[in-house]
Design an enzyme around this catalytic site. Structure first.
Site, mmCIF file in Angstrom:
data_model
loop_
_atom_site.group_PDB
_atom_site.id
_atom_site.type_symbol
_atom_site.label_atom_id
_atom_site.label_comp_id
_atom_site.label_asym_id
_atom_site.label_seq_id
_atom_site.Cartn_x
_atom_site.Cartn_y
_atom_site.Cartn_z
ATOM 1 N N HIS A 169 87.589 34.441 29.855
ATOM 2 C CA HIS A 169 87.906 33.896 28.537
ATOM 3 C C HIS A 169 88.633 34.854 27.806
ATOM 4 C CE1 HIS A 169 84.720 30.939 28.767
ATOM 5 N NE2 HIS A 169 83.715 31.828 28.959
ATOM 6 N N SER A 207 79.841 22.403 19.668
ATOM 7 C CA SER A 207 79.353 22.424 20.970
ATOM 8 C C SER A 207 78.828 23.776 21.043
ATOM 9 C CB SER A 207 80.167 22.274 22.092
ATOM 10 O OG SER A 207 79.697 22.691 23.298
ATOM 11 N N TYR A 227 90.678 19.241 27.238
ATOM 12 C CA TYR A 227 89.338 18.514 27.498
ATOM 13 C C TYR A 227 89.664 17.034 27.199
ATOM 14 C CZ TYR A 227 84.308 17.597 27.271
ATOM 15 O OH TYR A 227 82.982 17.258 27.271
HETATM 16 P P1 A3P Z 1 79.183 19.402 24.190
HETATM 17 O O1 A3P Z 1 78.150 20.465 23.685
HETATM 18 O O2 A3P Z 1 80.218 18.713 23.493
HETATM 19 O O3 A3P Z 1 78.271 18.300 24.977
HETATM 20 P P2 A3P Z 1 81.390 25.184 28.545
HETATM 21 O O4 A3P Z 1 81.160 24.491 29.972
HETATM 22 O O5 A3P Z 1 82.941 25.630 28.324
HETATM 23 O O6 A3P Z 1 80.320 26.088 28.144
HETATM 24 O O7 A3P Z 1 81.527 23.780 27.828
HETATM 25 C C1 A3P Z 1 80.315 23.225 27.413
HETATM 26 C C2 A3P Z 1 80.559 21.618 26.904
HETATM 27 O O8 A3P Z 1 81.108 20.987 28.071
HETATM 28 C C3 A3P Z 1 79.583 20.985 26.548
HETATM 29 O O9 A3P Z 1 79.945 19.992 25.454
HETATM 30 C C4 A3P Z 1 79.153 20.218 27.919
HETATM 31 O O10 A3P Z 1 78.360 19.088 27.540
HETATM 32 C C5 A3P Z 1 80.412 19.792 28.464
HETATM 33 N N1 A3P Z 1 80.661 19.476 29.487
HETATM 34 C C6 A3P Z 1 79.782 20.037 30.698
HETATM 35 N N2 A3P Z 1 80.004 19.602 31.799
HETATM 36 C C7 A3P Z 1 80.560 18.626 31.707
HETATM 37 C C8 A3P Z 1 81.344 17.471 32.604
HETATM 38 N N3 A3P Z 1 81.281 17.343 33.617
HETATM 39 N N4 A3P Z 1 82.125 16.601 31.850
HETATM 40 C C9 A3P Z 1 82.464 16.618 30.435
HETATM 41 N N5 A3P Z 1 81.991 17.602 29.864
HETATM 42 C C10 A3P Z 1 81.182 18.475 30.345
#
Ligand code: A3P
Length: 296
Positions: A105, A135, A196
């Site tokens: 990150h 999120s 995204y």
């Molecule tokens: P939301 O909280 O908006 O649902 P990170 O992986 O960077 O921690 O980000 C988490 C975010 O990505 C969360 O968003 C999560 O639900 C979403 N996420 C995780 N897996 C995913 C997938 N396969 N496709 C789309 N979004 C995904």
């Protein structure tokens, strides 16, 4: 912000990552063949790790399925500061098979020099700040009862205030993405900049771009067989969420794997942010991105 943070090299570093960050900045040696997944937390790390891992392992369907069903994506592509250098200040990474896949990150300016100067490749993922904020809020507010100083009982308004002032993990958010955006314009072979929202809208197109970028394009035969579509389906939130490892497992003592999967949609912020909040963040976004060619 959920975690205790300290301002280090102009970004908000989680306190527990500071030592690993210093160690990796000093010691990590990039290879020309390395590939890095880089982003701000909550912009799609988990999703993109599963996609990139699948891209490289697509020819062995059996192995790929087993790996995804037994490992959370964060265990398949390890974070330099959260996992590798947090566990061992002097890890031997020379025996990893090539291409080595890593995530971090860190903001661009804080990357080890060898990452900036070698021919290794960076895929940067970003997400609109509204959904990223919502999120994060859901994720970090789950930390309240964690007994190791990461808990924090702020209201959403307090979190939002901090986010707007740039006080978010690895933030300021806009500085982070502008650092990589500029590099992607100047060195498009070095940095691929993805959103995204675009991955959601046309995952096939985006993954073809990624495959070209990392030098492992889909063949015409693969495209005809629908390999790209299958990969997108395999890594969809619906598919990953249903895997036992992501329902029950933990990849960190503080977090259950299921925390990484919530809704996974575009525009959920509209259900949480008030019109004045949207107005405030829109204004900041417009100021920060003004003239850059980047928009959400
Ligand atoms: P939301 O909280 O908006 O649902 P990170 O992986 O960077 O921690 O980000 C988490 C975010 O990505 C969360 O968003 C999560 O639900 C979403 N996420 C995780 N897996 C995913 C997938 N396969 N496709 C789309 N979004 C995904």
């Amino acid at each position: 912000y959920g975690y205790q943070m300290c301002l280090y090299q102009n970004f908000w570093c989680p306190k527990f990552s500071l030592e690993p960050v210093i160690a990796l900045q000093r010691d990590f040696q990039a290879c020309d063949t390395d590939i890095f997944v880089i982003n701000m937390p909550k912009t799609g790390t988990t999703w993109f790790k599963s996609l990139l891992f699948s891209l490289f392992n697509r020819s062995n369907e059996g192995l790929l399925n087993t790996q995804l069903q037994t490992h959370n994506p964060h265990e398949l592509i390890l974070s330099l500061e959260i996992t590798i250098y947090a566990k061992d200040k002097n890890p031997d990474l020379t025996k990893m098979p090539s291409p080595r896949l890593f995530s971090t990150h860190l903001p661009y300016d804080s990357l080890p020099e060898s990452v900036k100067n070698s021919k290794c490749k960076i895929i940067y993922i970003t997400r609109n700040p509204f959904d990223t904020f919502v999120s994060s809020w859901h994720y970090y507010s789950k930390l309240e009862n964690v007994d190791n100083n990461v808990g924090c009982s702020s209201t959403m308004e307090e979190y939002f205030n901090k986010f707007c002032k740039g006080r978010s993990l690895y933030g300021p958010f806009f500085d982070h993405l502008m650092g990589y955006w500029k590099e992607s314009l100047e060195r498009p072979k070095k940095v691929l900049f993805l959103k995204y929202e675009d991955l959601k809208e046309d995952g096939v197109l985006q993954m073809k771009k990624v495959a070209e970028f990392v030098g492992f394009p889909f063949s015409i035969e693969e495209e005809k067989q629908g390999v790209v579509e299958d990969l997108i389906k395999l890594c969809s939130i619906e598919s990953l969420k249903e895997m036992e490892v992501n329902k029950k497992g933990k990849c960190d003592p503080d977090f259950e794997n299921k925390c990484f999967f919530r809704k996974g949609v575009v525009g959920d912020a509209a259900n949480y942010l008030t019109p004045p909040m949207v107005e405030r963040l829109t204004k900041i976004m417009e100021e920060k991105l003004n003239g850059s060619g980047l928009s959400f």
